[in-house]
Design a protein around this motif. Structure first.
Motif, PDB file in Angstrom:
ATOM      1  N   MET A  81     -46.902  73.160  14.453  1.00 42.33           N
ATOM      2  CA  MET A  81     -46.082  73.789  13.432  1.00 42.33           C
ATOM      3  C   MET A  81     -44.636  73.832  13.925  1.00 42.33           C
ATOM      4  SD  MET A  81     -46.747  77.459  11.901  1.00 42.33           S
ATOM      5  CE  MET A  81     -45.999  78.107  10.515  1.00 42.33           C
ATOM      6  N   ILE A  82     -43.732  73.385  13.068  1.00 37.91           N
ATOM      7  CA  ILE A  82     -42.316  73.347  13.425  1.00 37.91           C
ATOM      8  C   ILE A  82     -41.692  74.707  13.151  1.00 37.91           C
ATOM      9  CG2 ILE A  82     -40.104  72.292  12.867  1.00 37.91           C
ATOM     10  CD1 ILE A  82     -41.618  69.761  12.184  1.00 37.91           C
ATOM     11  N   ASN A  83     -40.926  75.187  14.112  1.00 36.81           N
ATOM     12  CA  ASN A  83     -40.254  76.462  13.973  1.00 36.81           C
ATOM     13  C   ASN A  83     -38.957  76.257  13.206  1.00 36.81           C
ATOM     14  OD1 ASN A  83     -40.332  79.155  14.351  1.00 36.81           O
ATOM     15  ND2 ASN A  83     -39.954  79.111  16.549  1.00 36.81           N
ATOM     16  N   ALA A  84     -38.881  76.744  11.992  1.00 36.64           N
ATOM     17  CA  ALA A  84     -37.695  76.547  11.152  1.00 36.64           C
ATOM     18  C   ALA A  84     -36.595  77.530  11.558  1.00 36.64           C
ATOM     19  CB  ALA A  84     -38.060  76.750   9.686  1.00 36.64           C
ATOM     20  N   ALA A  85     -35.370  77.116  11.312  1.00 33.07           N
ATOM     21  CA  ALA A  85     -34.231  77.983  11.601  1.00 33.07           C
ATOM     22  C   ALA A  85     -34.221  79.148  10.610  1.00 33.07           C
ATOM     23  CB  ALA A  85     -32.939  77.190  11.492  1.00 33.07           C
ATOM     24  N   ALA A 106     -22.416  70.970  -1.364  1.00 31.30           N
ATOM     25  CA  ALA A 106     -22.935  71.692  -0.200  1.00 31.30           C
ATOM     26  C   ALA A 106     -24.084  72.623  -0.575  1.00 31.30           C
ATOM     27  CB  ALA A 106     -21.813  72.482   0.463  1.00 31.30           C
ATOM     28  N   PHE A 107     -23.987  73.256  -1.716  1.00 30.57           N
ATOM     29  CA  PHE A 107     -25.042  74.200  -2.090  1.00 30.57           C
ATOM     30  C   PHE A 107     -26.149  73.555  -2.933  1.00 30.57           C
ATOM     31  CE2 PHE A 107     -21.630  77.092  -0.946  1.00 30.57           C
ATOM     32  CZ  PHE A 107     -22.326  77.918  -0.087  1.00 30.57           C
ATOM     33  N   ALA A 108     -25.931  72.357  -3.428  1.00 23.41           N
ATOM     34  CA  ALA A 108     -26.978  71.666  -4.181  1.00 23.41           C
ATOM     35  C   ALA A 108     -27.789  70.720  -3.308  1.00 23.41           C
ATOM     36  CB  ALA A 108     -26.371  70.888  -5.339  1.00 23.41           C
ATOM     37  N   SER A 109     -27.329  70.465  -2.088  1.00 27.80           N
ATOM     38  CA  SER A 109     -28.032  69.517  -1.217  1.00 27.80           C
ATOM     39  C   SER A 109     -29.359  70.102  -0.748  1.00 27.80           C
ATOM     40  CB  SER A 109     -27.155  69.139  -0.027  1.00 27.80           C
ATOM     41  OG  SER A 109     -26.817  70.282   0.701  1.00 27.80           O
ATOM     42  N   ARG A 110     -30.225  69.202  -0.341  1.00 29.92           N
ATOM     43  CA  ARG A 110     -31.578  69.585   0.028  1.00 29.92           C
ATOM     44  C   ARG A 110     -31.650  70.405   1.313  1.00 29.92           C
ATOM     45  NH1 ARG A 110     -36.071  65.136  -1.109  1.00 29.92           N
ATOM     46  NH2 ARG A 110     -34.846  65.104  -3.001  1.00 29.92           N
ATOM     47  N   VAL A 155     -25.034  80.048   6.446  1.00 28.04           N
ATOM     48  CA  VAL A 155     -23.751  79.958   7.149  1.00 28.04           C
ATOM     49  C   VAL A 155     -23.320  78.498   7.285  1.00 28.04           C
ATOM     50  CG1 VAL A 155     -22.630  80.326   9.395  1.00 28.04           C
ATOM     51  CG2 VAL A 155     -23.977  82.146   8.363  1.00 28.04           C
ATOM     52  N   SER A 156     -24.268  77.615   7.585  1.00 31.92           N
ATOM     53  CA  SER A 156     -23.942  76.199   7.715  1.00 31.92           C
ATOM     54  C   SER A 156     -23.487  75.608   6.386  1.00 31.92           C
ATOM     55  CB  SER A 156     -25.154  75.431   8.243  1.00 31.92           C
ATOM     56  OG  SER A 156     -24.861  74.064   8.331  1.00 31.92           O
ATOM     57  N   ARG A 157     -24.173  75.931   5.307  1.00 30.62           N
ATOM     58  CA  ARG A 157     -23.763  75.431   3.987  1.00 30.62           C
ATOM     59  C   ARG A 157     -22.408  75.999   3.578  1.00 30.62           C
ATOM     60  NH1 ARG A 157     -28.064  73.345   0.523  1.00 30.62           N
ATOM     61  NH2 ARG A 157     -29.963  73.316   1.747  1.00 30.62           N
TER      62      ARG A 157
END
Length: 94
Positions: free
Chosen positions: A1-5, A63-67, A12-14
């Motif tokens: 299982m991958i640990n998501a941020a 930026a806010f519509a990207s996946r 903050v990144s977006r």
């Protein structure tokens, strides 16, 4: 299982991609257009500045519509060559 941020980190990144990355992209496109438009220098600057508001708004929406947050930063890959063309020294210019 991958640990998501954590979710706040993606937000903050977006937000940084929208505000800072959008500004850098808009600056690069505006400078590029001012350099390559076949107009007198003063007219080229005015004509290239007019669509800057649309470019910046488009970058915020992107930026806010990207996946994911990485895709929000993707247009900066295009901004780098545009800025290189825009700010390349011209021989004989004072």
């Amino acid at each position: 299982m991958i640990n998501a941020a954590p979710a706040w980190l993606a937000i903050v990144s977006r937000s940084a991609a929208a505000l800072l990355g959008g500004y850098l992209f808009t600056y690069a496109v505006t400078a590029f257009l001012a350099r390559v438009l076949p107009l007198p220098a003063s007219d080229a600057v005015i004509v290239s500045t007019l669509p800057a508001f649309a470019f910046y708004t488009g970058m915020i929406l992107w930026a806010f519509a990207s996946r994911d947050a990485l895709q929000a930063w993707a247009p900066l890959v295009l901004a780098a060559p545009l800025a290189m063309v825009a700010f390349w020294p011209v021989a004989g210019a004072a």
